[in-house]
Design a protein around this motif. Structure first.
Motif, short mmCIF file in Angstrom:
data_model
loop_
_atom_site.label_atom_id
_atom_site.label_comp_id
_atom_site.label_asym_id
_atom_site.label_seq_id
_atom_site.Cartn_x
_atom_site.Cartn_y
_atom_site.Cartn_z
N ARG A 17 0.83 -1.21 0.00
CA ARG A 17 0.00 0.00 0.00
C ARG A 17 0.86 1.26 0.00
O ARG A 17 0.60 2.21 -0.74
CB ARG A 17 -0.94 0.00 1.21
N LYS A 18 1.90 1.26 0.83
CA LYS A 18 2.81 2.41 0.88
C LYS A 18 3.49 2.63 -0.46
O LYS A 18 3.61 3.76 -0.93
CB LYS A 18 3.87 2.20 1.96
N LEU A 19 3.93 1.53 -1.08
CA LEU A 19 4.63 1.63 -2.36
C LEU A 19 3.70 2.15 -3.45
O LEU A 19 4.10 3.00 -4.25
CB LEU A 19 5.21 0.27 -2.74
N LYS A 24 2.55 6.91 -6.85
CA LYS A 24 1.65 7.88 -7.47
C LYS A 24 2.19 9.32 -7.38
O LYS A 24 1.86 10.15 -8.20
CB LYS A 24 0.27 7.82 -6.80
N SER A 25 3.01 9.55 -6.35
CA SER A 25 3.49 10.92 -6.14
C SER A 25 4.95 11.13 -6.54
O SER A 25 5.40 12.26 -6.65
CB SER A 25 3.32 11.31 -4.68
N LYS A 26 5.68 10.05 -6.74
CA LYS A 26 7.09 10.17 -7.09
C LYS A 26 7.41 9.29 -8.30
O LYS A 26 6.69 8.35 -8.60
CB LYS A 26 7.98 9.74 -5.92
N ALA A 27 8.50 9.61 -8.94
CA ALA A 27 8.94 8.81 -10.08
C ALA A 27 9.34 7.42 -9.60
O ALA A 27 9.83 7.25 -8.48
CB ALA A 27 10.13 9.47 -10.77
N LEU A 28 9.14 6.43 -10.44
CA LEU A 28 9.49 5.06 -10.07
C LEU A 28 10.99 4.87 -9.88
O LEU A 28 11.42 3.90 -9.26
CB LEU A 28 8.95 4.07 -11.10
N THR A 29 11.77 5.81 -10.37
CA THR A 29 13.22 5.74 -10.21
C THR A 29 13.71 6.55 -9.00
O THR A 29 14.91 6.60 -8.74
CB THR A 29 13.93 6.26 -11.48
N ASP A 30 12.79 7.15 -8.27
CA ASP A 30 13.14 7.92 -7.08
C ASP A 30 13.78 6.97 -6.05
O ASP A 30 13.30 5.85 -5.85
CB ASP A 30 11.87 8.55 -6.50
N PRO A 31 14.86 7.38 -5.40
CA PRO A 31 15.54 6.51 -4.43
C PRO A 31 14.62 5.98 -3.33
O PRO A 31 14.77 4.84 -2.89
CB PRO A 31 16.63 7.42 -3.85
#
Length: 79
Positions: A17-19, A24-31
């Motif tokens: 759920r957190k992921l 939804k709010s950050k890029a999938l490549t965000d650390p």
């Protein structure tokens, strides 16, 4: 061991759920997304290892018969 499996399933669902929310709010490549995704991978690997060991133990104790064992992706494994 069944209690450990139940606890890790809860952790898996919470992390998923957190992921999803984070994705939804950050890029999938965000650390942060990558770190959480890697954590989920570790939880899933641990869950599979515990489940496999639990089933192996039940089978070798004679408590589990193949016809009583069912598993699906949706509801997990049931004995």
């Amino acid at each position: 061991m069944a209690h450990q499996i139940a606890r890790i399933r809860i952790s898996i669902e919470e992390t998923r759920r957190k992921l999803l929310s984070l994705g939804k709010s950050k890029a999938l490549t965000d650390p942060e997304v990558i770190k959480l995704s890697q954590h989920l991978d570790k939880l899933l690997n641990r869950y599979e290892a515990l489940r496999r060991d639990y089933i192996y133990t039940l089978r070798h104790k004679g408590a589990l018969h193949y016809e009583n064992y069912s598993c699906s992706d949706r509801n997990g494994c049931k004995v």
